[in-house]
Design a protein around this motif. Sequence first.
Motif, PDB file in Angstrom:
ATOM      1  N   LEU A   1       0.847  -1.188   0.000  1.00  0.00           N
ATOM      2  CA  LEU A   1       0.000   0.000   0.000  1.00  0.00           C
ATOM      3  C   LEU A   1       0.885   1.242   0.000  1.00  0.00           C
ATOM      4  O   LEU A   1       1.844   1.339   0.772  1.00  0.00           O
ATOM      5  CB  LEU A   1      -0.898   0.007   1.244  1.00  0.00           C
ATOM      6  CG  LEU A   1      -2.009   1.039   1.289  1.00  0.00           C
ATOM      7  CD1 LEU A   1      -2.989   0.840   0.136  1.00  0.00           C
ATOM      8  CD2 LEU A   1      -2.768   0.923   2.613  1.00  0.00           C
ATOM      9  N   ALA A   2       0.570   2.181  -0.889  1.00  0.00           N
ATOM     10  CA  ALA A   2       1.312   3.440  -0.914  1.00  0.00           C
ATOM     11  C   ALA A   2       1.132   4.142   0.429  1.00  0.00           C
ATOM     12  O   ALA A   2       0.043   4.104   1.011  1.00  0.00           O
ATOM     13  CB  ALA A   2       0.796   4.322  -2.039  1.00  0.00           C
ATOM     14  N   ALA A   3       2.189   4.756   0.912  1.00  0.00           N
ATOM     15  CA  ALA A   3       2.106   5.387   2.232  1.00  0.00           C
ATOM     16  C   ALA A   3       3.026   6.587   2.321  1.00  0.00           C
ATOM     17  O   ALA A   3       4.107   6.598   1.743  1.00  0.00           O
ATOM     18  CB  ALA A   3       2.476   4.380   3.319  1.00  0.00           C
ATOM     19  N   LYS A   4       2.552   7.582   3.076  1.00  0.00           N
ATOM     20  CA  LYS A   4       3.426   8.700   3.421  1.00  0.00           C
ATOM     21  C   LYS A   4       4.435   8.159   4.434  1.00  0.00           C
ATOM     22  O   LYS A   4       4.168   7.157   5.104  1.00  0.00           O
ATOM     23  CB  LYS A   4       2.612   9.836   4.046  1.00  0.00           C
ATOM     24  CG  LYS A   4       1.613  10.457   3.089  1.00  0.00           C
ATOM     25  CD  LYS A   4       0.820  11.559   3.754  1.00  0.00           C
ATOM     26  CE  LYS A   4      -0.216  10.929   4.664  1.00  0.00           C
ATOM     27  NZ  LYS A   4      -1.133  11.862   5.282  1.00  0.00           N
ATOM     28  N   PRO A   5       5.576   8.805   4.582  1.00  0.00           N
ATOM     29  CA  PRO A   5       6.579   8.298   5.523  1.00  0.00           C
ATOM     30  C   PRO A   5       6.223   8.639   6.978  1.00  0.00           C
ATOM     31  O   PRO A   5       6.980   9.294   7.691  1.00  0.00           O
ATOM     32  CB  PRO A   5       7.864   8.995   5.070  1.00  0.00           C
ATOM     33  CG  PRO A   5       7.385  10.284   4.484  1.00  0.00           C
ATOM     34  CD  PRO A   5       6.059   9.963   3.840  1.00  0.00           C
ATOM     35  N   VAL A   6       5.033   8.200   7.401  1.00  0.00           N
ATOM     36  CA  VAL A   6       4.562   8.433   8.761  1.00  0.00           C
ATOM     37  C   VAL A   6       4.000   7.124   9.286  1.00  0.00           C
ATOM     38  O   VAL A   6       3.146   6.505   8.651  1.00  0.00           O
ATOM     39  CB  VAL A   6       3.461   9.519   8.820  1.00  0.00           C
ATOM     40  CG1 VAL A   6       2.973   9.730  10.239  1.00  0.00           C
ATOM     41  CG2 VAL A   6       3.958  10.826   8.220  1.00  0.00           C
ATOM     42  N   ILE A   7       4.464   6.703  10.437  1.00  0.00           N
ATOM     43  CA  ILE A   7       3.976   5.481  11.068  1.00  0.00           C
ATOM     44  C   ILE A   7       2.847   5.864  12.016  1.00  0.00           C
ATOM     45  O   ILE A   7       2.990   6.782  12.823  1.00  0.00           O
ATOM     46  CB  ILE A   7       5.117   4.796  11.850  1.00  0.00           C
ATOM     47  CG1 ILE A   7       6.250   4.406  10.901  1.00  0.00           C
ATOM     48  CG2 ILE A   7       4.593   3.580  12.621  1.00  0.00           C
ATOM     49  CD1 ILE A   7       7.531   3.999  11.604  1.00  0.00           C
ATOM     50  N   ASP A   8       1.724   5.163  11.909  1.00  0.00           N
ATOM     51  CA  ASP A   8       0.614   5.361  12.836  1.00  0.00           C
ATOM     52  C   ASP A   8       0.547   4.176  13.782  1.00  0.00           C
ATOM     53  O   ASP A   8       0.580   3.024  13.346  1.00  0.00           O
ATOM     54  CB  ASP A   8      -0.709   5.484  12.073  1.00  0.00           C
ATOM     55  CG  ASP A   8      -0.835   6.819  11.376  1.00  0.00           C
ATOM     56  OD1 ASP A   8      -0.957   7.839  12.080  1.00  0.00           O
ATOM     57  OD2 ASP A   8      -0.805   6.848  10.136  1.00  0.00           O
ATOM     58  N   VAL A   9       0.440   4.479  15.074  1.00  0.00           N
ATOM     59  CA  VAL A   9       0.404   3.447  16.108  1.00  0.00           C
ATOM     60  C   VAL A   9      -0.763   3.738  17.036  1.00  0.00           C
ATOM     61  O   VAL A   9      -0.946   4.875  17.474  1.00  0.00           O
ATOM     62  CB  VAL A   9       1.724   3.421  16.915  1.00  0.00           C
ATOM     63  CG1 VAL A   9       1.644   2.412  18.058  1.00  0.00           C
ATOM     64  CG2 VAL A   9       2.906   3.120  16.016  1.00  0.00           C
TER      65      VAL A   9
END
Length: 192
Positions: A24-32
Amino acid sequence: MLTESIGDLALSIHHVGSTSVPGLAAKPVIDVDLTVPDVEDEHRYLPRLEAAGFRLIFRDVMSGDPHRQLTFARPNTNLHVWSPSAIEPQRHTVFTDWLKKNPTDRHRYNAAKAAASTADGTARYNDLKAAAVYDIYERAFIADPRHDHDPHPRPGRVAGAASGTSVPRTETDYGRLFRGDAAHLREYPTGS
């Protein structure tokens, strides 16, 4: 790092969002999503998270549940803190689990994200992908045997049908799925 920061106050830690879904394309931000015994009992966990480098950016309520969002610089991380009964982290898990096992909807979501990312600056990114998100949630909820779901496809859509990314959604449609028709999600087991 989270476990070391707050120890047994971390009831669950889940990597959610686009970076948690391979392909999946993603911005360089991890969501937790972090679940603690009581999100409003900040003095128990917030000083420890801040000592580890997290910064509280806001307190709010989502779907009737208290929520705290913190950020971390490297790696760029959004940390969402919840109480065990919160609905939103359960939705996050339903959505990412569905995308991991459903290549067709993963492709649709990629297309919606791509279209949203190239739009002019007048529309918000999330608003432009909301129709695809809504349709994907509808299919995921219908397919999930853990609860009964009263389908609410957007006007002109059949819940299991293919969805485009250019069909506008209404606040009524979006709200019914994400707020008003959310009582059934209270029954989801935490950490599904």
